[in-house]
Design a protein around this motif. Structure first.
Motif, PDB file in Angstrom:
ATOM      1  N   ASN A   1       0.113  16.057  -6.975  1.00 37.38           N
ATOM      2  CA  ASN A   1      -1.066  15.287  -6.142  1.00 37.38           C
ATOM      3  C   ASN A   1      -1.249  13.875  -7.983  1.00 37.38           C
ATOM      4  O   ASN A   1      -0.410  13.815  -8.698  1.00 37.38           O
ATOM      5  CB  ASN A   1      -2.185  15.255  -5.779  1.00 37.38           C
ATOM      6  N   PRO A   2      -2.361  13.167  -6.939  1.00 33.11           N
ATOM      7  CA  PRO A   2      -2.646  11.492  -7.771  1.00 33.11           C
ATOM      8  C   PRO A   2      -3.251  12.491  -9.259  1.00 33.11           C
ATOM      9  O   PRO A   2      -2.310  11.812 -10.388  1.00 33.11           O
ATOM     10  CB  PRO A   2      -3.013  10.568  -6.992  1.00 33.11           C
ATOM     11  N   LEU A   3      -3.694  13.208  -9.036  1.00 32.75           N
ATOM     12  CA  LEU A   3      -4.460  13.439 -10.427  1.00 32.75           C
ATOM     13  C   LEU A   3      -3.421  14.238 -11.248  1.00 32.75           C
ATOM     14  O   LEU A   3      -3.468  14.385 -12.351  1.00 32.75           O
ATOM     15  CB  LEU A   3      -5.184  14.765  -9.869  1.00 32.75           C
TER      16      LEU A   3
ATOM     17  N   GLU B   1       1.082  -1.337   0.024  1.00 29.97           N
ATOM     18  CA  GLU B   1      -0.001   0.125  -0.448  1.00 29.97           C
ATOM     19  C   GLU B   1       0.633   1.643  -0.193  1.00 29.97           C
ATOM     20  O   GLU B   1       0.401   2.589  -0.995  1.00 29.97           O
ATOM     21  CB  GLU B   1      -1.213   0.109   1.206  1.00 29.97           C
ATOM     22  N   GLN B   2       2.154   1.081   0.853  1.00 31.35           N
ATOM     23  CA  GLN B   2       3.021   2.296   0.640  1.00 31.35           C
ATOM     24  C   GLN B   2       3.722   2.969  -0.331  1.00 31.35           C
ATOM     25  O   GLN B   2       4.041   4.090  -0.974  1.00 31.35           O
ATOM     26  CB  GLN B   2       4.058   2.068   2.146  1.00 31.35           C
ATOM     27  N   ILE B   3       4.008   1.560  -1.111  1.00 33.70           N
ATOM     28  CA  ILE B   3       4.136   1.795  -2.467  1.00 33.70           C
ATOM     29  C   ILE B   3       3.102   2.695  -3.228  1.00 33.70           C
ATOM     30  O   ILE B   3       3.326   2.263  -4.168  1.00 33.70           O
ATOM     31  CB  ILE B   3       5.044   0.371  -2.702  1.00 33.70           C
ATOM     32  N   GLN B   4       2.177   1.476  -3.590  1.00 32.03           N
ATOM     33  CA  GLN B   4       1.010   1.797  -4.112  1.00 32.03           C
ATOM     34  C   GLN B   4       0.719   3.668  -4.896  1.00 32.03           C
ATOM     35  O   GLN B   4       0.765   4.687  -5.277  1.00 32.03           O
ATOM     36  CB  GLN B   4      -0.028   1.282  -4.233  1.00 32.03           C
ATOM     37  N   SER B   5       0.673   4.008  -2.919  1.00 34.87           N
ATOM     38  CA  SER B   5       0.537   5.483  -2.409  1.00 34.87           C
ATOM     39  C   SER B   5       2.197   6.613  -3.137  1.00 34.87           C
ATOM     40  O   SER B   5       1.481   7.217  -3.669  1.00 34.87           O
ATOM     41  CB  SER B   5       0.366   5.301  -1.258  1.00 34.87           C
ATOM     42  N   ALA B   6       3.018   5.640  -2.891  1.00 39.96           N
ATOM     43  CA  ALA B   6       3.952   7.108  -3.342  1.00 39.96           C
ATOM     44  C   ALA B   6       4.198   6.995  -4.648  1.00 39.96           C
ATOM     45  O   ALA B   6       4.230   7.730  -5.912  1.00 39.96           O
ATOM     46  CB  ALA B   6       5.218   5.790  -3.291  1.00 39.96           C
ATOM     47  N   ASN B   7       3.807   5.594  -5.643  1.00 40.06           N
ATOM     48  CA  ASN B   7       4.210   5.543  -7.116  1.00 40.06           C
ATOM     49  C   ASN B   7       3.015   6.359  -7.534  1.00 40.06           C
ATOM     50  O   ASN B   7       2.501   7.307  -8.945  1.00 40.06           O
ATOM     51  CB  ASN B   7       3.856   3.836  -7.744  1.00 40.06           C
ATOM     52  N   LYS B   8       1.394   6.703  -6.942  1.00 41.57           N
ATOM     53  CA  LYS B   8       0.383   7.085  -7.268  1.00 41.57           C
ATOM     54  C   LYS B   8       0.943   9.245  -7.538  1.00 41.57           C
ATOM     55  O   LYS B   8       0.184   9.564  -8.640  1.00 41.57           O
ATOM     56  CB  LYS B   8      -0.598   7.471  -6.687  1.00 41.57           C
TER      57      LYS B   8
ATOM     58  N   SER C   1      -2.795  13.901 -15.265  1.00 45.16           N
ATOM     59  CA  SER C   1      -2.773  14.903 -15.976  1.00 45.16           C
ATOM     60  C   SER C   1      -1.303  14.503 -16.876  1.00 45.16           C
ATOM     61  O   SER C   1      -1.170  14.771 -18.359  1.00 45.16           O
ATOM     62  CB  SER C   1      -2.513  16.216 -15.272  1.00 45.16           C
ATOM     63  N   TRP C   2      -0.451  14.189 -16.511  1.00 42.56           N
ATOM     64  CA  TRP C   2       1.257  14.591 -17.392  1.00 42.56           C
ATOM     65  C   TRP C   2       0.659  13.014 -18.301  1.00 42.56           C
ATOM     66  O   TRP C   2       1.291  13.497 -19.459  1.00 42.56           O
ATOM     67  CB  TRP C   2       2.338  14.495 -15.953  1.00 42.56           C
ATOM     68  N   VAL C   3       0.257  11.901 -17.549  1.00 42.25           N
ATOM     69  CA  VAL C   3       0.633  10.501 -18.349  1.00 42.25           C
ATOM     70  C   VAL C   3      -0.032  10.322 -19.428  1.00 42.25           C
ATOM     71  O   VAL C   3       0.208  11.096 -20.204  1.00 42.25           O
ATOM     72  CB  VAL C   3       0.380   9.757 -17.665  1.00 42.25           C
ATOM     73  N   ASN C   4      -1.629  11.335 -19.933  1.00 45.65           N
ATOM     74  CA  ASN C   4      -2.683  11.819 -20.546  1.00 45.65           C
ATOM     75  C   ASN C   4      -1.729  12.695 -21.635  1.00 45.65           C
ATOM     76  O   ASN C   4      -2.062  12.172 -22.771  1.00 45.65           O
ATOM     77  CB  ASN C   4      -4.340  11.772 -19.799  1.00 45.65           C
TER      78      ASN C   4
END
Length: 548
Positions: free
Chosen positions: A487-489, A452-459, A493-496
């Protein structure tokens, strides 16, 4: 006058009006611009004939909601009075003294762009204050304010005036900064005006108020709406007023954002030594897609963060640029007007060669470079085509991956121990199958937390594979850049945007009727659909016909 010389009907009418106003035909260009300023008429509003709004003493027998609404109305009155006073201070304490100064501190040609549209905004709010005074006078009988905001701020003239002010604001601040650097008399003028003012507010502090005005109105009207019952006569007008003001504020915010980005792009272009890149930045054909301050992360061989620094990342429609940020400036000037950051390019890359690397996936393989994914103890951040194919990468956050691997290793060992404990023939107090299974459950719980920590950081972590300069032998070199987004959004946005911008560069998404080399043509201002992939329409039908 230009239309009059051309002999048009409209020109004749303008000439008649000019003659009636006794306007001389031989005037300088700047005089004409000053008089014929988008149809603006400077109407003096006398406070003797039109006193500012004043709320009468609170009558007895009011409900708690009516009392709260009166307090909010009082806040609106005080806020508007303070705002209008700030606008008049700009004109009376800065604009007029500069225009009348002898000897000249600044030329009128430089003064007008700095105070562009301040008079018109002042006029709009002077008119609004007259209407507000009338509404406040009858408040105890009507208790209605929403329709006044709709009538006053839904006019196209208000949007036009504020839009032009907001669009020019960045340019005005740049002119003030430049004048402070080149004209010591102007810098001294600003210092004296600030020192002599009661609140010691700077010219910038006064000029930023129009940008903040509509968000302030929205907050006040939101409070008023919260304290307005559903059956109240003012509820629907307040909802309409909030809709109008929120739309207006959104348009102005977007225009301010675009104006700031254009200014930043121009500042970036001035620091570019590469002629080709400078031409791209200054070209009207290229456009800025996204621009944001991100945190660049550099990791050590054990996964620790060695360095983190703010970078300004510019995504254009054909190039990605990472720039260093320098915010230093003269302290005496920066205290009067925001200096703004200066950018120097750290690296730039053609957009088609930039790849987004997601955790858990193999890096995209190109013709010249190969990357593979795994958490490694090797602190490499550069890879060439000649590297061993088994060379692995820290995709980050490396420390969390290492801890996860250690937990997974311990779990596999404990599972083997559990199997061995089950073969024991004797009975022992702290060594049995139940205790061993508890160990396994505890490790599994720790593994879930770590994942969960890794997933949170990767967001919030954006990883880019960027082409670098070839090495001495001419082999292509690429390097990995890791950014932390706000933030994750922001990451999404950058990836899209990166993905869509690369799709737009494909040949099938370059319409033939848009010719960038033709200087007489301009690119259409609308967005056209992007072709993301080719789908055979007739292939399956032809295939079925052949088999039948």
């Amino acid at each position: 006058m230009k239309a009059a010389r051309s002999g048009t009907k409209d020109g004749l009418e303008r000439t008649k009006i000019a003659v009636m106003r006794k306007v001389p035909f031989l005037q300088r260009k700047d005089q004409l611009e000053e008089e014929d300023d988008a149809g603006y008429l400077d109407v003096a509003v006398s406070e003797v004939k039109h006193p500012p709004p004043q709320l009468s003493p609170m009558p007895e027998g009011l409900t708690s909601q009516q009392v709260v609404r009166r307090h909010i109305l009082s806040s609106i009155i005080q806020s508007e009075r303070s705002y209008l006073e700030s606008l008049r201070r700009i004109l009376q304490e800065y604009h007029r003294p500069l225009m009348e100064a002898e000897p000249r501190i600044l030329s009128p040609r430089k003064i007008r762009p700095i105070f562009y549209r301040i008079r018109e905004i002042t006029q709009c709010h002077a008119m609004f204050q007259i209407a507000l005074a009338s509404r406040v006078a009858e408040w105890d009988s009507s208790e209605k304010i929403g329709d006044l905001f709709v009538a006053s701020f839904s006019k196209s003239m208000v949007l036009d005036v504020y839009s032009e002010y907001v669009n020019n604001f960045t340019n005005a601040m740049a002119l003030i900064k430049k004048a402070c650097l080149s004209k010591p008399a102007f810098l001294e003028f600003l210092k004296k005006k600030q020192a002599s003012s009661i609140d010691r507010i700077t010219l910038y502090g006064l000029m930023v108020k129009p940008i903040q005005r509509f968000p302030q109105f929205i907050l006040l009207l939101q409070d008023m709406l919260k304290n307005t019952s559903k059956g109240h006569v003012d509820r629907l007008p307040l909802q309409l007023a909030l809709t109008e003001l929120e739309m207006l504020a959104e348009k102005l915010n977007e225009q301010k954002r675009v104006a700031d980005q254009i200014a930043e792009t121009q500042q970036l272009a001035r620091t570019v030594s590469d002629r080709l890149l400078s031409k791209q930045l200054n070209s009207e054909q290229g456009s800025l897609v996204l621009c944001e301050t991100l945190i660049e992360m550099v990791f050590g061989e054990r996964g620790q963060v060695l360095k983190s620094k703010e970078r300004k990342v510019f995504l254009f429609d054909d190039v990605l640029i990472c720039a260093n940020i320098n915010v230093k400036g003269p302290p005496d000037i920066s205290s009067l007007v925001p200096i703004g950051p200066k950018y120097t390019i750290k690296w730039s890359a053609p957009l088609q060669l930039v790849q987004v690397v997601e955790v858990g996936l193999e890096a995209p393989q190109g013709k010249d470079t190969k990357f593979q994914h795994c958490a490694s103890k090797r602190p490499s951040t550069v890879c060439t085509s000649a590297q061993n194919k088994t060379s692995k990468w820290f995709w980050a956050p490396p420390r969390l991956y290492q801890e996860l691997q250690e937990l997974q290793h311990d779990l596999s060992v404990v599972e083997e121990v559990t199997l061995l404990v089950g073969t024991l023939q004797g009975t022992y107090q702290n060594l049995n199958t139940t205790v061993a299974q508890d160990w396994c459950l505890a490790l599994q719980r720790l593994i879930r937390i770590k994942e969960e920590q890794i997933q949170s950081a990767n967001k919030c972590r954006l990883r880019l594979q960027v082409p670098g300069r070839p090495d001495k032998s001419g082999r292509p070199v690429s390097f990995m850049v890791v950014f932390n987004t706000a933030n994750p959004l922001s990451k999404i946005s950058w990836v899209n945007r990166l993905h869509l911008a690369k799709i737009a560069l494909r040949e099938e998404n370059s319409p033939g009727w848009l010719c960038g080399e033709d200087e007489d043509r301009s690119i259409s201002p609308f967005w056209y659909p992007l072709l993301a992939c080719h789908m055979p329409v007739f292939a399956s039908i032809c295939h079925s016909l052949l088999h039948h």
